[in-house]
Design an enzyme around this catalytic site. Sequence first.
Site, short mmCIF file in Angstrom:
data_model
loop_
_atom_site.label_atom_id
_atom_site.label_comp_id
_atom_site.label_asym_id
_atom_site.label_seq_id
_atom_site.Cartn_x
_atom_site.Cartn_y
_atom_site.Cartn_z
N ARG A 179 -15.51 -2.31 22.82
CA ARG A 179 -16.16 -0.94 22.19
C ARG A 179 -17.63 -1.09 22.19
O ARG A 179 -17.95 0.16 22.16
CB ARG A 179 -15.46 -0.84 20.90
CG ARG A 179 -15.65 0.35 20.19
CD ARG A 179 -14.65 0.35 18.89
NE ARG A 179 -15.70 -0.27 17.63
CZ ARG A 179 -15.58 -0.01 16.45
NH1 ARG A 179 -14.58 1.02 16.20
NH2 ARG A 179 -16.09 -0.34 15.46
N TYR A 239 -15.04 13.30 20.02
CA TYR A 239 -15.74 12.69 18.88
C TYR A 239 -17.35 12.66 19.24
O TYR A 239 -18.16 12.33 18.57
CB TYR A 239 -15.41 11.48 18.26
CG TYR A 239 -15.24 10.42 19.00
CD1 TYR A 239 -16.35 9.54 19.22
CD2 TYR A 239 -14.00 10.09 19.80
CE1 TYR A 239 -16.26 8.35 20.27
CE2 TYR A 239 -13.85 8.91 20.65
CZ TYR A 239 -14.95 8.03 20.49
OH TYR A 239 -14.84 6.97 21.60
N GLU A 297 -3.60 0.35 16.31
CA GLU A 297 -3.73 -0.12 17.91
C GLU A 297 -3.86 -1.75 18.00
O GLU A 297 -3.54 -2.44 18.95
CB GLU A 297 -4.83 0.58 18.39
CG GLU A 297 -4.99 0.30 19.95
CD GLU A 297 -6.15 0.95 20.56
OE1 GLU A 297 -7.08 1.82 19.69
OE2 GLU A 297 -6.25 1.02 21.82
N HIS A 303 -1.25 5.65 19.59
CA HIS A 303 -1.00 4.29 19.81
C HIS A 303 0.47 3.58 18.97
O HIS A 303 1.26 3.21 19.51
CB HIS A 303 -2.21 3.08 19.73
CG HIS A 303 -3.42 3.42 20.35
ND1 HIS A 303 -3.30 3.47 22.09
CD2 HIS A 303 -4.52 4.23 20.15
CE1 HIS A 303 -4.30 4.16 22.39
NE2 HIS A 303 -5.44 4.50 21.31
N ASP A 341 -6.01 8.28 28.04
CA ASP A 341 -6.95 7.75 27.15
C ASP A 341 -8.19 7.35 27.70
O ASP A 341 -9.19 8.21 27.86
CB ASP A 341 -6.38 6.52 26.45
CG ASP A 341 -7.03 5.90 25.25
OD1 ASP A 341 -8.04 6.31 24.91
OD2 ASP A 341 -6.41 5.06 24.43
#
Length: 450
Positions: A77, A116, A230, A264, A315
């Site tokens: 991330r 987003y 998730e 998820h 995704d």
Amino acid sequence: MKNYFAESLWSPQGWTRGARLAVAAGRIAAAADGHGERLGRCVLPGMPNLHSHAFQRAMAGLAEKQTNSSDSFWTWRETMYAFAGRIGPEDLQAIAAQLYVEMLEAGYTQVCEFHYLHHQPDGKRYADPAAMSLALIEAAREAGIGLTLLPTLYMTGGFDGRPLSERQRRFGFDVDGYLSLLQQLVNVENAALRIGVALHSLRAVPEKAMREVLAAELTRGMPVHVHIAEQIGEVQDCLALRNARPVEWLLDNLPVDARWCLVHATHMSAQETQRLAQSGAVAGLCPTTEANLGDGLFPLKAYIDENGALGIGSDSHISVSPVEELRWLEYGQRLATRHRNIAVSVANHSVGETLFAAALRGGAQAAGVGVGAIAADARADFIVLDDDSALLAGRDEASLIDTFLFAGNANLVRHVMVGGDWVVRDFRHRDRERIAARYRATVERLAARV
Ligand code: NGQ
Ligand code: ZN
């Protein structure tokens, strides 16, 4: 009105032999006459892709080096955030258009964009606060794919309500700002564009804000998507702060029904699995990304046995193929259980047909659009498999879809129609070269900016 003919046409009810199809004004007309143009031996509905973060397509392959001996979703991330920080509206349009071309060539005809990346990298609004959303809408229009745009509400950096980190600042909205973005986008809805709600996750949206968004008149009847359960870390935080597991908490506290898509939903107890299936919501499964990020395995067998609705998404787009998503959905279960042929129902013993039908139905439900079936008055979306492929030689109807999903690596999707337009002919998107050239220039520029 244009008439077509297919030797075998599949819909979730089964095969129709010698099917005639008429297309008028972008829709399937009730009855067709005459012989029509021959499409091919095998015609299938186009597949909805229920979960996409388009910008991540341009970082596919850039997060596969170990940065730390305990690399995980959370270290990925950080890499993703650093990449996200470089993307502006023009970049996003170029990347998304390329991605949508790839989706169409793979047989996806509708995409749910969980979006987003709203503001400038430092968190300031663009002159038009919808600039990034409009870039996605324009990309889908150029490519000719159906779009369900899900502008995403993102407010906090964790379950404890901590403020957004510097890198998350460009995602942030308050409820009022979010609802005015939604209103602006609803004003431009059309046959190829549907607007829905996304709540990023239980980590990123406080309960009160979730309730406010769902109570707004504007969001009535819209699809509602949310990332959930998730990672184990997320389950632990939720248990610690809310004394409930994430899916359990959502089902207990919000009106989860068929409008919802829980993306998820990897980590569920047996009871959560059963309750989610009974809620009528769609489980949004993204098997290649979930494998890539080390998420874990969805309890597929128990969920199918309870008649739960499901669909597939690509995704993070390390793979863009409904075949690969469905194949890995089944293979994950085989590897974990050491059994074969798991995703079947009492009514249908074909794994391919069971999964393909489920993903069409659940994908259309999550998209909030009447797609996923070749039926009178539906948008004219379908795919034609390659008659010349050796993989399909000697396959009768009973094994066509199993072969399509489980055999070989060649793309068998030869032609693709969306809303009555041929967007892919003989494996090639109608604007493939121009869109690919612009994409190449964009990623080269982004690479130079590091
Ligand atoms: C996302 N993606 O929003 O892009 C997330 C990562 C997060 C996936 N979960 C960010 N696959 O969940 O905080
Ligand atoms: Zn996601």
